[in-house]
Design a protein around this motif. Structure first.
Motif, PDB file in Angstrom:
ATOM      1  N   THR A 256       0.842  -1.202   0.000  1.00  0.00           N
ATOM      2  CA  THR A 256       0.000   0.000   0.000  1.00  0.00           C
ATOM      3  C   THR A 256       0.871   1.244   0.000  1.00  0.00           C
ATOM      4  OG1 THR A 256      -1.801  -1.136   1.139  1.00  0.00           O
ATOM      5  CG2 THR A 256      -1.753   1.264   1.305  1.00  0.00           C
ATOM      6  N   PHE A 257       1.931   1.235   0.803  1.00  0.00           N
ATOM      7  CA  PHE A 257       2.873   2.356   0.857  1.00  0.00           C
ATOM      8  C   PHE A 257       3.459   2.616  -0.530  1.00  0.00           C
ATOM      9  CE2 PHE A 257       6.910   4.415   1.457  1.00  0.00           C
ATOM     10  CZ  PHE A 257       6.758   5.243   2.561  1.00  0.00           C
ATOM     11  N   THR A 258       3.971   1.566  -1.171  1.00  0.00           N
ATOM     12  CA  THR A 258       4.637   1.731  -2.464  1.00  0.00           C
ATOM     13  C   THR A 258       3.677   2.198  -3.547  1.00  0.00           C
ATOM     14  OG1 THR A 258       6.275   0.031  -1.898  1.00  0.00           O
ATOM     15  CG2 THR A 258       5.997   0.549  -4.224  1.00  0.00           C
ATOM     16  N   GLY A 259       2.488   1.583  -3.630  1.00  0.00           N
ATOM     17  CA  GLY A 259       1.528   1.974  -4.650  1.00  0.00           C
ATOM     18  C   GLY A 259       1.016   3.388  -4.462  1.00  0.00           C
ATOM     19  N   THR A 260       0.784   3.779  -3.206  1.00  0.00           N
ATOM     20  CA  THR A 260       0.321   5.141  -2.929  1.00  0.00           C
ATOM     21  C   THR A 260       1.413   6.149  -3.250  1.00  0.00           C
ATOM     22  OG1 THR A 260      -1.128   4.303  -1.184  1.00  0.00           O
ATOM     23  CG2 THR A 260      -0.625   6.660  -1.148  1.00  0.00           C
ATOM     24  N   LEU A 261       2.658   5.812  -2.920  1.00  0.00           N
ATOM     25  CA  LEU A 261       3.789   6.671  -3.257  1.00  0.00           C
ATOM     26  C   LEU A 261       3.862   6.887  -4.763  1.00  0.00           C
ATOM     27  CD1 LEU A 261       6.529   7.921  -1.928  1.00  0.00           C
ATOM     28  CD2 LEU A 261       7.589   5.926  -3.010  1.00  0.00           C
ATOM     29  N   GLY A 273       6.338  15.087  -0.033  1.00  0.00           N
ATOM     30  CA  GLY A 273       4.880  15.111  -0.007  1.00  0.00           C
ATOM     31  C   GLY A 273       4.280  13.756  -0.331  1.00  0.00           C
ATOM     32  N   ALA A 274       4.856  13.079  -1.319  1.00  0.00           N
ATOM     33  CA  ALA A 274       4.383  11.740  -1.666  1.00  0.00           C
ATOM     34  C   ALA A 274       4.561  10.787  -0.497  1.00  0.00           C
ATOM     35  CB  ALA A 274       5.139  11.229  -2.896  1.00  0.00           C
ATOM     36  N   MET A 275       5.641  10.965   0.258  1.00  0.00           N
ATOM     37  CA  MET A 275       5.902  10.131   1.427  1.00  0.00           C
ATOM     38  C   MET A 275       4.786  10.286   2.465  1.00  0.00           C
ATOM     39  SD  MET A 275       9.308  10.129   3.887  1.00  0.00           S
ATOM     40  CE  MET A 275       9.173  11.850   4.353  1.00  0.00           C
ATOM     41  N   GLN A 276       4.265  11.488   2.642  1.00  0.00           N
ATOM     42  CA  GLN A 276       3.185  11.697   3.597  1.00  0.00           C
ATOM     43  C   GLN A 276       1.933  10.931   3.187  1.00  0.00           C
ATOM     44  OE1 GLN A 276       2.493  15.564   5.321  1.00  0.00           O
ATOM     45  NE2 GLN A 276       4.374  16.372   4.415  1.00  0.00           N
ATOM     46  N   TRP A 277       1.595  10.965   1.899  1.00  0.00           N
ATOM     47  CA  TRP A 277       0.450  10.192   1.414  1.00  0.00           C
ATOM     48  C   TRP A 277       0.662   8.702   1.646  1.00  0.00           C
ATOM     49  CZ3 TRP A 277      -4.248  11.598  -0.691  1.00  0.00           C
ATOM     50  CH2 TRP A 277      -4.439  12.977  -0.911  1.00  0.00           C
ATOM     51  N   ALA A 278       1.859   8.206   1.322  1.00  0.00           N
ATOM     52  CA  ALA A 278       2.147   6.776   1.467  1.00  0.00           C
ATOM     53  C   ALA A 278       2.102   6.346   2.923  1.00  0.00           C
ATOM     54  CB  ALA A 278       3.512   6.464   0.855  1.00  0.00           C
ATOM     55  N   ASN A 279       2.657   7.157   3.806  1.00  0.00           N
ATOM     56  CA  ASN A 279       2.687   6.840   5.231  1.00  0.00           C
ATOM     57  C   ASN A 279       1.265   6.756   5.791  1.00  0.00           C
ATOM     58  OD1 ASN A 279       4.304   6.517   7.720  1.00  0.00           O
ATOM     59  ND2 ASN A 279       3.405   8.478   8.308  1.00  0.00           N
ATOM     60  N   ALA A 280       0.408   7.695   5.405  1.00  0.00           N
ATOM     61  CA  ALA A 280      -0.975   7.709   5.886  1.00  0.00           C
ATOM     62  C   ALA A 280      -1.758   6.516   5.336  1.00  0.00           C
ATOM     63  CB  ALA A 280      -1.652   9.019   5.496  1.00  0.00           C
TER      64      ALA A 280
END
Length: 306
Positions: A256-261, A273-280
């Motif tokens: 999920t982290f990788t795909g969201t990133l 910023g992408a990291m914040q989306w992936a972390n959440a």
């Protein structure tokens, strides 16, 4: 009118997850009674592709499945998620991959993966998708697919100035040429140390620096409940704290982290910023059982970030 090109291409592993819930890890030679059992879609690449699609990305797969019920399960899932399957090969007479997963009462898990037809992915599959790769923004892969197909796909992605994201799981030695083609490497802590090799003395900083010295442009280490840390050349590390969430299980959280990133990068977010989306998104995924069920939508991640 031609179809709009996909912005995320995933060189994808696929397997069916056979999930048993047991109280604790099973000792060698021991038998434990399971409290529940289920069969659901899985595979690190497939999971990441679904995550990217649920974050609003147009996603396409390069994959290989068996001509069996599990392979048809994969096609049904990808069609339902709006993922393009024109470069998914169905291998006659071969079995699809299977992951046997034990989920413990504390939410942690152990996994054994048989790649099945996915082991036959090769450079020819990336070459056949050259036009697709030439017009995408992000290409993602994991170490569940043969290194030959990832190398070929990342070479084509680099020629097209696409961003390459590699989730090096399960960890294994990687050729220097592949590391030099990786824009964002997303290991967890144990995978980071396996890739860096001896000599880092348990230092995440030293291990990340070593991998960047070998050619990787950036390293984004996932640290479980502790969050994640981003390393980029010439910049100080960026830490992002984890989120306290009730844990149902951790299956698919890294995917999920990788795909969201990948989806965030494809829509133009900078890495922090992408990291914040992936972390959440990863935090939300552990609150539900199973890999696919746990993957949140873009609206759910936006609400958590808000």
């Amino acid at each position: 009118m031609a179809a709009e090109p996909c912005c995320v291409v995933c060189v994808a592993s696929w397997n069916a997850d056979l999930i048993s819930r047991v109280a604790r890890p099973i000792a060698r030679g021991e038998t434990l009674m399971a409290s529940a059992f289920s069969i659901s879609p899985g595979g690190k690449g497939s999971n990441a592709a679904v995550a990217a699609a649920r974050q609003g990305a147009r996603v396409a797969l390069i994959a290989r499945i068996g001509d069996d019920d599990f392979g048809r399960m994969g096609m049904d899932l990808w069609n339902a998620e709006g993922i393009a399957t024109g470069h998914v090969e169905c291998a006659l007479g071969e079995r699809s991959g299977v992951a046997q997963i034990w989920v413990y009462d504390d939410g942690d898990n152990s996994i054994a993966v048989y790649p099945g037809a996915g082991a036959g992915l090769g450079a020819r599959h990336a070459q056949a998708a050259a036009e697709l790769l030439a017009h995408c923004r992000v290409v993602i892969a994991s170490c569940e697919v043969p290194v030959e197909v990832t190398l070929a796909a990342f070479r084509l992605a680099r020629q097209a100035n696409a961003i390459t994201v590699l989730n090096p799981a399960p960890a294994r030695p990687l050729p220097e040429e592949l590391l030099a083609l990786v824009d964002v490497l997303t290991p967890n802590e144990s995978e980071l140390f396996d890739l860096a090799g001896p000599g880092c003395a348990g230092s995440v900083d030293a291990a990340a620096a070593l991998l960047m010295a070998r050619g990787t442009r950036s390293v984004l280490v996932t640290l479980g409940a502790a969050g994640c840390r981003l390393y980029q050349r010439g910049q100080a590390p960026v830490d992002l704290a984890g989120r306290a969430m009730p844990v149902a299980d951790t299956i698919g959280a890294g995917d999920t982290f990788t795909g969201t990133l990948a989806a965030a990068l494809a829509r133009g977010e900078a890495l922090p910023g992408a990291m914040q989306w992936a972390n959440a998104a990863a935090a939300l995924s552990v609150t539900r059982h199973g890999a696919i069920t746990g993957i949140p939508t873009q609206a759910e991640v936006a609400a958590l970030l808000a």
